[in-house]
Motif scaffolding. Structure first.
Motif, short mmCIF file in Angstrom:
data_model
loop_
_atom_site.label_atom_id
_atom_site.label_comp_id
_atom_site.label_asym_id
_atom_site.label_seq_id
_atom_site.Cartn_x
_atom_site.Cartn_y
_atom_site.Cartn_z
N ALA A 1 -33.75 91.81 -59.68
CA ALA A 1 -34.97 91.44 -58.96
C ALA A 1 -36.17 91.39 -59.90
O ALA A 1 -36.97 90.45 -59.86
N LEU A 2 -36.30 92.40 -60.76
CA LEU A 2 -37.42 92.43 -61.70
C LEU A 2 -37.37 91.24 -62.66
O LEU A 2 -38.41 90.64 -62.97
N SER A 3 -36.17 90.92 -63.12
CA SER A 3 -36.00 89.78 -64.03
C SER A 3 -36.39 88.48 -63.33
O SER A 3 -37.12 87.65 -63.89
N LYS A 4 -35.91 88.31 -62.09
CA LYS A 4 -36.21 87.08 -61.33
C LYS A 4 -37.70 86.99 -60.99
O LYS A 4 -38.30 85.92 -61.06
N LEU A 5 -38.28 88.12 -60.61
CA LEU A 5 -39.70 88.13 -60.28
C LEU A 5 -40.56 87.81 -61.50
O LEU A 5 -41.54 87.07 -61.41
N GLN A 6 -40.17 88.36 -62.67
CA GLN A 6 -40.93 88.09 -63.88
C GLN A 6 -40.84 86.62 -64.26
O GLN A 6 -41.84 86.01 -64.70
N THR A 7 -39.66 86.03 -64.08
CA THR A 7 -39.50 84.59 -64.35
C THR A 7 -40.40 83.78 -63.44
O THR A 7 -41.10 82.86 -63.89
N PHE A 8 -40.41 84.14 -62.16
CA PHE A 8 -41.27 83.44 -61.20
C PHE A 8 -42.74 83.59 -61.57
O PHE A 8 -43.50 82.62 -61.58
N ILE A 9 -43.16 84.81 -61.89
CA ILE A 9 -44.56 85.08 -62.24
C ILE A 9 -44.99 84.28 -63.46
O ILE A 9 -46.10 83.75 -63.53
N ASN A 10 -44.08 84.18 -64.44
CA ASN A 10 -44.39 83.42 -65.67
C ASN A 10 -44.49 81.92 -65.41
O ASN A 10 -45.33 81.23 -65.99
N LEU A 11 -43.60 81.42 -64.54
CA LEU A 11 -43.52 79.97 -64.31
C LEU A 11 -44.53 79.46 -63.30
O LEU A 11 -44.98 78.31 -63.38
N TYR A 12 -44.89 80.29 -62.32
CA TYR A 12 -45.73 79.81 -61.22
C TYR A 12 -46.94 80.73 -60.99
O TYR A 12 -47.09 81.30 -59.90
N PRO A 13 -47.80 80.85 -61.98
CA PRO A 13 -48.97 81.74 -61.82
C PRO A 13 -49.97 81.27 -60.77
O PRO A 13 -50.79 82.06 -60.31
N GLU A 14 -49.89 80.01 -60.37
CA GLU A 14 -50.82 79.48 -59.36
C GLU A 14 -50.18 79.46 -57.97
O GLU A 14 -50.81 79.00 -57.01
N SER A 15 -48.98 79.95 -57.85
CA SER A 15 -48.28 79.89 -56.57
C SER A 15 -48.92 80.77 -55.51
O SER A 15 -49.51 81.81 -55.80
N GLU A 16 -48.78 80.38 -54.25
CA GLU A 16 -49.28 81.19 -53.14
C GLU A 16 -48.50 82.49 -53.01
O GLU A 16 -48.94 83.43 -52.34
#
Length: 273
Positions: free
Chosen positions: A130-145
């Motif tokens: 989960a932490l790995s996936k969340l970090q990937t998301f945070i890095n790729l989509y910093p403007e996401s809702e």
């Protein structure tokens, strides 16, 4: 009036079930797709899921394939089948990285592992995922809702991992009261914890119990080893008091320090060397 409404609702429900069973057994793909989409929009994710499962392989490589794969993934999520949902969302992101649904799929895929993350006392494999996936998301989509929620989840999981690491070290410390062989792994575990989680909410406790473990280790050492081992314990004490000059462990820490000083005075100079 109530009876009439009940009978109407029952009739509609039976008709719906009849239609669902008929389409489910039908070999044609289009009716399955249309009903699956309608059921999804109505929030009937369980029956929608079963239809999407049947037709998903038929839409691979076709224009509707992206839509079908996302809905299939989401019906798993909505029915709380998080293991399958996480797998399917991961497939979706890999298959359609440019999709306008890629950010949501990436977030929901990470959230699946967040939901699967167990209590801190259990194996934390899903927490790491989960932490790995969340970090990937945070890095790729910093403007996401979903960015703020992703950070909140990552913070919660990090705290859970900190708690597990601290609990393991504390357990070694506790066992060391009865079996001295646990004191060395206790000291190492606290050292690792303080290195890995420098800003943890458990830092003060970890620093004190490392000092306590080091003190017990020195107390139960041969005289010729006490000076060096108490020296390490006193360093742990100094670090604790420097970082937390008003620590809640002040009284206990000072009592242990007094015992160290007394013990060192009682060690014959010849043996201490």
């Amino acid at each position: 009036m109530r009876t009439a409404l009940f009978l109407l609702a029952l009739t509609i429900s039976l008709a719906s079930c009849s239609e669902y069973q008929r389409v489910l057994k039908n070999e044609e793909v289009k009716p399955k797709y249309e009903l699956a989409q309608r059921l999804y929009e109505e929030g009937d994710y369980k029956r929608s899921n079963r239809l999407f499962e049947q037709i998903a392989p038929k839409y691979v490589g076709k224009p509707q394939g992206e839509r079908v794969m996302f809905f299939l993934s989401d019906t798993y999520f909505q029915t709380k089948n998080y293991s399958m949902a996480g797998y399917q969302f991961e497939r979706f992101v890999k298959s359609y990285p440019q999709s306008d649904k890629a950010a949501r799929a990436s977030f929901l895929g990470a959230k699946c592992y967040f939901m699967l993350s167990p209590e801190h006392t259990l194996d934390q494999t899903d927490t790491d995922k989960a932490l790995s996936k969340l970090q990937t998301f945070i890095n790729l989509y910093p403007e996401s809702e979903y960015f703020k929620e992703a950070n909140q989840m990552a913070s919660e999981l990090t705290t859970k991992k900190e708690r597990k690491a601290y609990s393991i070290a504390k357990q070694f410390n506790k066992l060391g009261e009865f079996d001295l062989s646990f004191l060395v792994p206790a000291i190492s575990a606290f050292d690792n914890f303080l290195t890995d989680y420098p800003g943890s909410i458990y830092t003060e406790e970890a620093m004190y119990y490392k000092f306590e473990s080091a003190t017990m280790y020195g107390m139960n050492s041969a005289n010729w080893l006490k000076e060096a081992r108490f020296g390490e314990a006193k360093k742990a004490y100094d670090r604790l008091m420097k970082q937390y000059p008003e620590t809640k462990f002040t009284k206990k820490a000072n009592n242990l320090l007094e015992k160290i000083e007394k013990e060192l005075q009682d060690v014959p100079a010849k043996e201490a060397k």
